[in-house]
Design an enzyme around this catalytic site. Structure first.
Site, PDB file in Angstrom:
ATOM      1  N   ASN A 130      34.537  39.376 -45.749  1.00 56.96           N
ATOM      2  CA  ASN A 130      33.715  39.381 -44.535  1.00 56.96           C
ATOM      3  C   ASN A 130      33.096  40.774 -44.407  1.00 56.96           C
ATOM      4  O   ASN A 130      33.792  41.726 -44.056  1.00 56.96           O
ATOM      5  CB  ASN A 130      34.602  39.050 -43.324  1.00 56.96           C
ATOM      6  CG  ASN A 130      33.825  39.125 -42.018  1.00 56.96           C
ATOM      7  OD1 ASN A 130      32.598  39.245 -42.016  1.00 56.96           O
ATOM      8  ND2 ASN A 130      34.533  39.064 -40.908  1.00 56.96           N
ATOM      9  N   HIS A 163      36.176  34.416 -35.372  1.00 58.65           N
ATOM     10  CA  HIS A 163      36.707  35.731 -35.739  1.00 58.65           C
ATOM     11  C   HIS A 163      37.070  36.502 -34.475  1.00 58.65           C
ATOM     12  O   HIS A 163      36.391  36.386 -33.456  1.00 58.65           O
ATOM     13  CB  HIS A 163      35.666  36.503 -36.569  1.00 58.65           C
ATOM     14  CG  HIS A 163      36.263  37.724 -37.197  1.00 58.65           C
ATOM     15  ND1 HIS A 163      36.435  38.896 -36.503  1.00 58.65           N
ATOM     16  CD2 HIS A 163      36.772  37.940 -38.443  1.00 58.65           C
ATOM     17  CE1 HIS A 163      37.017  39.787 -37.297  1.00 58.65           C
ATOM     18  NE2 HIS A 163      37.226  39.226 -38.482  1.00 58.65           N
ATOM     19  N   GLU A 173      36.601  39.438 -33.616  1.00 57.95           N
ATOM     20  CA  GLU A 173      35.521  40.283 -33.069  1.00 57.95           C
ATOM     21  C   GLU A 173      34.527  39.439 -32.282  1.00 57.95           C
ATOM     22  O   GLU A 173      33.954  39.899 -31.285  1.00 57.95           O
ATOM     23  CB  GLU A 173      34.839  41.052 -34.217  1.00 57.95           C
ATOM     24  CG  GLU A 173      35.748  42.165 -34.721  1.00 57.95           C
ATOM     25  CD  GLU A 173      35.628  42.477 -36.208  1.00 57.95           C
ATOM     26  OE1 GLU A 173      34.613  42.113 -36.823  1.00 57.95           O
ATOM     27  OE2 GLU A 173      36.581  43.085 -36.750  1.00 57.95           O
ATOM     28  N   GLU A 184      44.675  36.067 -38.611  1.00 61.62           N
ATOM     29  CA  GLU A 184      44.341  37.485 -38.561  1.00 61.62           C
ATOM     30  C   GLU A 184      44.974  38.119 -37.324  1.00 61.62           C
ATOM     31  O   GLU A 184      44.418  38.040 -36.228  1.00 61.62           O
ATOM     32  CB  GLU A 184      42.823  37.663 -38.478  1.00 61.62           C
ATOM     33  CG  GLU A 184      42.099  37.052 -39.662  1.00 61.62           C
ATOM     34  CD  GLU A 184      40.725  37.666 -39.817  1.00 61.62           C
ATOM     35  OE1 GLU A 184      40.535  38.353 -40.807  1.00 61.62           O
ATOM     36  OE2 GLU A 184      39.879  37.481 -38.933  1.00 61.62           O
ATOM     37  N   SER A 202      43.660  44.235 -42.913  1.00 66.73           N
ATOM     38  CA  SER A 202      43.935  45.411 -43.748  1.00 66.73           C
ATOM     39  C   SER A 202      44.574  45.068 -45.099  1.00 66.73           C
ATOM     40  O   SER A 202      45.466  45.766 -45.574  1.00 66.73           O
ATOM     41  CB  SER A 202      44.795  46.424 -42.986  1.00 66.73           C
ATOM     42  OG  SER A 202      44.090  46.914 -41.860  1.00 66.73           O
ATOM     43  N   GLY A 221      41.275  46.207 -39.394  1.00 68.36           N
ATOM     44  CA  GLY A 221      40.551  47.480 -39.456  1.00 68.36           C
ATOM     45  C   GLY A 221      41.384  48.662 -38.990  1.00 68.36           C
ATOM     46  O   GLY A 221      40.862  49.747 -38.742  1.00 68.36           O
ATOM     47  N   LYS A 272      30.991  41.825 -42.346  1.00 71.04           N
ATOM     48  CA  LYS A 272      30.693  42.210 -40.957  1.00 71.04           C
ATOM     49  C   LYS A 272      29.267  42.775 -40.885  1.00 71.04           C
ATOM     50  O   LYS A 272      28.409  42.329 -41.633  1.00 71.04           O
ATOM     51  CB  LYS A 272      31.784  43.151 -40.431  1.00 71.04           C
ATOM     52  CG  LYS A 272      33.184  42.533 -40.646  1.00 71.04           C
ATOM     53  CD  LYS A 272      34.297  43.237 -39.946  1.00 71.04           C
ATOM     54  CE  LYS A 272      35.613  42.495 -40.226  1.00 71.04           C
ATOM     55  NZ  LYS A 272      36.766  43.051 -39.546  1.00 71.04           N
TER      56      LYS A 272
END
Ligand SMILES: O=C[C@H](O)COP(=O)(O)O
Length: 250
Positions: free
Chosen positions: A9, A95, A97, A167, A213, A173, A11
């Site tokens: 991904n 996701h 985010e 996730e 990560s 991240g 992003k």
């Protein structure tokens, strides 16, 4: 046997030239050695360029999001039909985010899931708990509710077009990773929740990816766990050597 998948991904990173360079490097680095299906998800403006660049390759392209409507007055949005028109058959939905910064709720995700499946797209459905949920020992119930509220309405026949991506938000991240044992524990729980809501065959057939990560240094250990069928990779997917090393760790 379940499909092994490693998806990158990207992003909101890379322009068109950067996309083409990364894909060209990736093709070289990947060679023939990965046992996994490889997917890359560049940003919307680079999807077509990526599809073109990957024409003679086994690597496929996914979108990072899509709108739930077929078409209409939704300024700035992209439909399933538009994605399919340029050869994109897979979409990441839910996701963290998108949930955190763009207000995507379980109810909205139900609509997006339905639209994607009606269009015969494959979805990579993301979910995972926040740090507070884990600290307060609510991580299992949070994850189960995200699945129940966003995904468990689909028909049994649609599961063949679903990939799950667990996730933990606290590991995205941040450099923090769920330990292989924590990942396995949650993936096994997810599979049992699917078996409870549907049946064991569906639970056994669905690929559950871990995201948060994943790096070349920890990929092999995480992927070795029996219920971890691959990864959804963020930061490390922006470097061809790292991504290929992760893909080859399966
Ligand atoms: O979509 C990918 C995940 O958000 C993981 O990102 P990360 O590998 O940079 O932690």
């Amino acid at each position: 046997m379940r499909k092994k998948i490693v998806a990158g991904n990207w992003k909101m990173n890379k322009n068109l030239a950067g996309t083409k360079t990364l894909l060209s490097e990736l093709k070289t680095e990947l060679g023939q050695s990965s046992n996994a299906e490889i997917i890359v998800a560049p940003t919307f403006t680079n999807l077509y360029g990526a599809v073109e660049a990957l024409k003679s390759s086994d690597v496929t392209v996914a979108a990072q999001n899509m709108h739930q409507a077929t078409n209409g007055a939704y300024t700035g949005e992209i439909s399933a039909d538009m994605l399919k028109d340029i050869g994109v058959e897979t979409v990441i939905l839910g996701h963290s985010e998108r949930r955190a910064y763009f207000g995507e709720t379980d109810a909205l995700l139900v609509e997006k899931v339905n639209t994607a499946l009606e269009n015969n797209m494959t979805i990579i459905f993301c979910f995972g708990e926040e740090l507070e949920d884990r600290k307060s020992d609510h991580h299992f119930s949070v994850v189960e509710n995200q699945l129940k509220n966003g995904l468990f309405h689909i028909a049994e026949t649609n599961w063949k077009n679903v990939v799950l991506a667990y996730e933990p938000v606290w590991a995205i991240g941040t450099g923090e990773t769920a330990s292989p044992e924590q990942a396995q524990e949650m993936h096994a729980f997810i599979r049992s929740a699917i078996a409870k809501a549907y049946n064991q065959d569906i639970a056994d057939a669905v690929s559950i990816l871990y995201g948060g990560s994943v790096k070349p240094a920890n990929a092999e250990e995480i992927f070795a766990k029996p219920d971890v069928d691959g990864g959804l990779i963020g930061g490390a997917s922006l470097d061809a050597k790292s991504f290929a090393a992760i893909a080859n760790a399966i």
